[in-house]
Design a protein around this motif. Structure first.
Motif, PDB file in Angstrom:
ATOM      1  N   ALA A   2       0.829  -1.206   0.000  1.00 52.73           N
ATOM      2  CA  ALA A   2       0.000   0.000   0.000  1.00 52.73           C
ATOM      3  C   ALA A   2       0.866   1.259   0.000  1.00 52.73           C
ATOM      4  CB  ALA A   2      -0.936  -0.007   1.208  1.00 52.73           C
ATOM      5  N   VAL A   3       1.973   1.242   0.722  1.00 51.02           N
ATOM      6  CA  VAL A   3       2.870   2.395   0.761  1.00 51.02           C
ATOM      7  C   VAL A   3       3.501   2.613  -0.613  1.00 51.02           C
ATOM      8  CG1 VAL A   3       5.014   3.295   1.758  1.00 51.02           C
ATOM      9  CG2 VAL A   3       3.320   2.196   3.235  1.00 51.02           C
ATOM     10  N   ALA A   4       3.918   1.525  -1.257  1.00 52.72           N
ATOM     11  CA  ALA A   4       4.511   1.619  -2.598  1.00 52.72           C
ATOM     12  C   ALA A   4       3.507   2.183  -3.597  1.00 52.72           C
ATOM     13  CB  ALA A   4       5.006   0.246  -3.059  1.00 52.72           C
ATOM     14  N   LEU A   5       2.284   1.727  -3.538  1.00 47.09           N
ATOM     15  CA  LEU A   5       1.252   2.209  -4.449  1.00 47.09           C
ATOM     16  C   LEU A   5       0.955   3.694  -4.206  1.00 47.09           C
ATOM     17  CD1 LEU A   5      -0.632   1.551  -6.749  1.00 47.09           C
ATOM     18  CD2 LEU A   5      -2.319   0.763  -5.069  1.00 47.09           C
ATOM     19  N   SER A   6       0.899   4.089  -2.953  1.00 52.07           N
ATOM     20  CA  SER A   6       0.674   5.486  -2.616  1.00 52.07           C
ATOM     21  C   SER A   6       1.826   6.359  -3.122  1.00 52.07           C
ATOM     22  CB  SER A   6       0.521   5.642  -1.097  1.00 52.07           C
ATOM     23  OG  SER A   6       0.389   6.994  -0.748  1.00 52.07           O
ATOM     24  N   ALA A   7       3.047   5.874  -2.947  1.00 50.69           N
ATOM     25  CA  ALA A   7       4.224   6.616  -3.434  1.00 50.69           C
ATOM     26  C   ALA A   7       4.189   6.734  -4.952  1.00 50.69           C
ATOM     27  CB  ALA A   7       5.501   5.933  -2.970  1.00 50.69           C
ATOM     28  N   TRP A   8       3.797   5.650  -5.630  1.00 54.30           N
ATOM     29  CA  TRP A   8       3.712   5.715  -7.084  1.00 54.30           C
ATOM     30  C   TRP A   8       2.654   6.729  -7.521  1.00 54.30           C
ATOM     31  CZ3 TRP A   8       5.321   6.290 -11.514  1.00 54.30           C
ATOM     32  CH2 TRP A   8       4.458   6.300 -12.602  1.00 54.30           C
ATOM     33  N   GLU A   9       1.501   6.716  -6.895  1.00 52.84           N
ATOM     34  CA  GLU A   9       0.433   7.642  -7.268  1.00 52.84           C
ATOM     35  C   GLU A   9       0.890   9.092  -7.102  1.00 52.84           C
ATOM     36  OE1 GLU A   9      -2.812   6.214  -4.895  1.00 52.84           O
ATOM     37  OE2 GLU A   9      -3.249   4.579  -6.295  1.00 52.84           O
ATOM     38  N   ARG A  10       1.619   9.372  -6.031  1.00 47.90           N
ATOM     39  CA  ARG A  10       2.166  10.721  -5.806  1.00 47.90           C
ATOM     40  C   ARG A  10       3.193  11.050  -6.892  1.00 47.90           C
ATOM     41  NH1 ARG A  10       2.212  15.780  -5.057  1.00 47.90           N
ATOM     42  NH2 ARG A  10       3.806  16.638  -3.723  1.00 47.90           N
ATOM     43  N   SER A  11       4.055  10.099  -7.208  1.00 52.14           N
ATOM     44  CA  SER A  11       5.073  10.301  -8.244  1.00 52.14           C
ATOM     45  C   SER A  11       4.437  10.560  -9.596  1.00 52.14           C
ATOM     46  CB  SER A  11       5.991   9.082  -8.323  1.00 52.14           C
ATOM     47  OG  SER A  11       6.653   8.876  -7.101  1.00 52.14           O
ATOM     48  N   LYS A  12       3.416   9.791  -9.920  1.00 47.74           N
ATOM     49  CA  LYS A  12       2.710   9.964 -11.194  1.00 47.74           C
ATOM     50  C   LYS A  12       2.118  11.366 -11.286  1.00 47.74           C
ATOM     51  CE  LYS A  12      -1.036   7.997 -14.052  1.00 47.74           C
ATOM     52  NZ  LYS A  12      -0.821   9.040 -15.018  1.00 47.74           N
ATOM     53  N   THR A  13       1.523  11.827 -10.212  1.00 50.36           N
ATOM     54  CA  THR A  13       0.956  13.170 -10.175  1.00 50.36           C
ATOM     55  C   THR A  13       2.042  14.217 -10.431  1.00 50.36           C
ATOM     56  OG1 THR A  13      -0.808  12.488  -8.671  1.00 50.36           O
ATOM     57  CG2 THR A  13      -0.278  14.838  -8.726  1.00 50.36           C
TER      58      THR A  13
END
Length: 95
Positions: A2-13
């Motif tokens: 979940a932390v990795a996915l959240s970090a990816w979503e922030r990075s994508k933004t």
């Protein structure tokens, strides 16, 4: 995961917004290889990023598609590491 996915979503933004000239996806190869983040989305985001945004991806065992997508690929070989001498990881340096 979940932390990795959240970090990816922030990075994508950040990448999509185009406000930064450099975005570093530190150790992204691990969540890519483990299936924790959507690989196709990562590759599409890098491929379609604004022209002014540079993306640096780090980590061992980069997936072939990430290597193919990259402009530059470097493999580093450990010659000496502080941990072998009993020196613990330092915040801001190693993590």
């Amino acid at each position: 995961q979940a932390v990795a996915l959240s970090a990816w979503e922030r990075s994508k933004t950040l990448i999509d917004a185009g406000e930064h000239t450099l975005v570093i996806l530190d150790e992204i190869t691990y969540p890519l290889n483990w299936g924790w983040i959507p690989a196709d989305e990562v590759y599409d985001t890098i491929r379609s990023r604004p022209e002014t945004v540079n993306v640096v991806c780090t980590g061992r065992n980069a997936p072939a598609e990430l290597i193919d997508l990259a402009d530059t690929v470097t493999e580093m070989t450990e010659v000496k590491h502080a941990y072998q001498q009993g020196i613990r990881a330092k915040k801001g340096i190693d993590y």
